[in-house]
Design an enzyme around this catalytic site. Structure first.
Site, PDB file in Angstrom:
ATOM      1  N   LYS A   1     -55.714 -52.416 -31.135  1.00 18.59           N
ATOM      2  CA  LYS A   1     -56.721 -51.770 -31.980  1.00 18.59           C
ATOM      3  C   LYS A   1     -57.765 -52.725 -32.561  1.00 18.59           C
ATOM      4  O   LYS A   1     -58.863 -52.303 -32.921  1.00 18.59           O
ATOM      5  CB  LYS A   1     -56.027 -51.033 -33.131  1.00 18.59           C
TER       6      LYS A   1
ATOM      7  N   SER B   1     -53.667 -44.165 -40.595  1.00 16.76           N
ATOM      8  CA  SER B   1     -52.684 -44.902 -41.372  1.00 16.76           C
ATOM      9  C   SER B   1     -51.886 -45.843 -40.478  1.00 16.76           C
ATOM     10  O   SER B   1     -50.967 -46.500 -40.932  1.00 16.76           O
ATOM     11  CB  SER B   1     -51.747 -43.945 -42.095  1.00 16.76           C
TER      12      SER B   1
END
Lengths: 393, 393
Positions: free
Chosen positions: B82, B107
């Site tokens: 990511k 989250s």
């Protein structure tokens, strides 16, 4: 390999020779670094602490500066460093000896390593294992083509079966650690580590070589080999043991100036439940070769193992986490690094000796924590039980 | 990054540009191979079978020939791919936008990646998280210096809080996957993988490049990026999903020629519980870009994860095991490789997308198996006892 007196002398030159003999059969395993673990190791323990870790009566926690270089023998063939010693032992046998095959009484990583080496040289391997061995270990060893011979689980029973195998086949005994050829073979990892770290540090400022290497210590084959390989290199060599139920036999033996010959410990570091042998005691207890042996608790081993799995994303067996646990949590060792490493700190080579465990074994090790966390997450368990009672009642 | 129309076009050239922009901030993660897994993948499934794996009505199991190249994004910064998208998104913001900071409503790994990127550029990051988030995730994100803003757990509640943050601060929303700049950033891993495999295969005989790459597919950012990066390269790109409780939304959407917009699955591959977005659907459903999406069961994901942990000694999260599970256990995919790869077989790039899980989570996943194995071990133990009786008697 029967007669140890036929083996080469225990010198760095012999380890270099061993490396030439085995390097086509073993992996040159990678050396990994991990900034997160360097930071944790270089932070005083009170801030990263395991709550049950006493500071051994010391007032102020040590503040060493440590940069780690992890030698990943868990990525080695059969998942552990043991192939180094096994291949070296076989390379030292005569053609006649090889033809008659080899035998050992280990049921762990050494058995699989010897089976692989024997298959590679196309000779028979007889592995004496207790009948109570776990099915996965039996299947694993058998999958390398070895003949499994079952015995009782005491060492006397196993040795009796080994003698029978030798009488029947003329096979040569290849012990798991207490033999010069095994020691010299295991030592080859240190030559690689030394060269790999020098290459890694070449572009950097500051000290460009290893200051110390720390390895697990069970039977002592690896620690003795690494100490032999690094003799005269200026790199200090340390051993790491579990303290649980007296598995710290090397440390205790050195303190008492007498080898501890029996250990009966169920430490989670199951590769380190063995006491030192005669050859390995000679090296490990020699202060000019091994600068110190330090021990850690089960909780400290678990904490180190968790960090390697969760932070480094590398899968190791509990025994392989013991040296890191010493670096992170043993105040005596940390104080030594603080004192001797000073401002600059130390480049520390840490051997991840193997990765042969199962997800079930990992689950079992961290089970208790799991339950603790569940309770912490809001007494869900207690509430659940009450609900069940309501339903039942 | 608000307006996607300002982003570069979704082309290989844009991914190359993205790679130039981010490569100083992200790790060039290693590519690993594993002979054992190649052998398992190249063996018909009936011999390695998960007992609960039906052959989809096919009589003879496929016999593909597969050589794996594992792109280890679990070793990436913050433990997942990511960071590539997050750094790229920030590099595409203007100085004025950067100063006002960024906000997201993830989250998971994206939150930590964005927090790290924001800290690197010294700008504020607002992470909207449900109050019910696990404490470790909250602490992890906070440790990168992000400001955590709590919300309810429905997507409406989270989006409302995001709007408030934007109104108050002028921060730019950086979504976790459905944006060209995120897609282009994630695609950079494919450029590295392609070059690394070519280098690894240079000395070998036989085909010297990748034939296919397979990635996990949740929101589809990574799959879309990899497909964009490899457009025109001749390398086929595939997606892999869990089938549990309808988490195979991409596969189902493609079959029905209509995007599935809602998924409510509790698959253990928790990074893949998200449906495709609008941008990612456009790429993933385009047969000229993504050659197919395949799904696997929970047990198949667990089996693949176990192999990676126990055999490769690499720690991955369940989502990262899904592509390998497809290669090992999805008969439709295996039949495709058998057919198209022929005698020579395929070099398959497999993305290990992340390693952010805990030992407790692993323990929970393999808990049931544990009990099963204990029962099985009990039966073998009984057999062992009989053998002991024979010897003794």
């Amino acid at each position: 390999m029967g007669d140890p007196s036929r083996a080469p002398p225990l010198t760095r030159a012999s380890v270099i020779e061993a490396h030439e003999l085995i390097k086509e059969y073993v992996h040159l395993t990678p050396v990994l670094t991990c900034h997160t673990l360097d930071t944790i190791a270089s932070t005083p323990q009170e801030f990263t602490a395991l709550s049950d870790t006493p500071h051994d009566g010391l007032d102020v926690p040590a503040k060493p500066k440590i940069r780690f270089f992890f030698k990943c023998e868990n990525f080695q063939r059969v998942g552990a460093f043991k192939v180094r010693g096994a291949f070296h032992a076989l390379k030292r046998l005569s053609k006649e000896e090889l033809e008659k095959g080899v035998v050992t009484h280990s049921s762990g990583n050494h058995a699989q390593a010897l089976a692989l080496a024997a298959r590679t040289f196309n000779i028979p391997a007889h592995i004496v294992m207790p009948t109570i061995s776990t099915p996965s270990k039996i299947a694993g060893t058998r999958s390398y083509g070895a003949r499994i011979v079952f015995s009782g689980s005491t060492s006397q029973e196993r040795e009796a079966v080994v003698s029978t195998v030798i009488a029947q086949t003329g096979a040569t005994l290849v012990p798991p650690y207490d033999h010069p050829n095994i020691i010299l073979g295991q030592g080859t990892m240190a030559l690689e580590l030394e060269a790999q770290v020098t290459a890694l540090l070449a572009p950097s400022e500051g000290p460009r070589k290893l200051d110390a290497v720390i390895t697990p210590c069970g039977g002592g084959g690896m620690l003795s080999g690494v100490a032999t390989a690094l003799l005269g290199s200026g790199i200090r060599v340390f051993g790491a043991e579990p303290s649980f139920q007296g598995a710290d036999d090397a440390r205790r033996g050195i303190a008492a100036r007498e080898r501890v010959t029996h250990v009966k410990s169920l430490t989670i570091a199951d590769g380190l439940r063995t006491p030192l042998g005669e050859w390995t005691w000679g090296i490990v207890s020699d202060r000019s070769k091994v600068a110190g042996v330090f021990s850690v608790s089960e909780d400290q081993i678990k904490a180190a193992m968790r960090l390697v799995l969760e932070r480094m994303k590398v899968f190791i067996e509990p025994s392989a986490a013991v040296p890191l646990a010493v670096c992170l949590f043993n105040e005596e060792f940390r104080r030594l690094v603080e004192r001797e490493g000073g401002e600059e700190g130390w480049n520390v080579g840490v051997v991840f000796s193997g990765g042969n465990t199962t997800v079930e074994a990992v689950a079992k090790i961290f089970e208790t924590t799991d339950r603790k966390e569940e309770r912490a997450a809001g007494e869900v368990g207690a509430l659940g039980e009450r609900e069940v009672q309501d339903v039942a009642g």
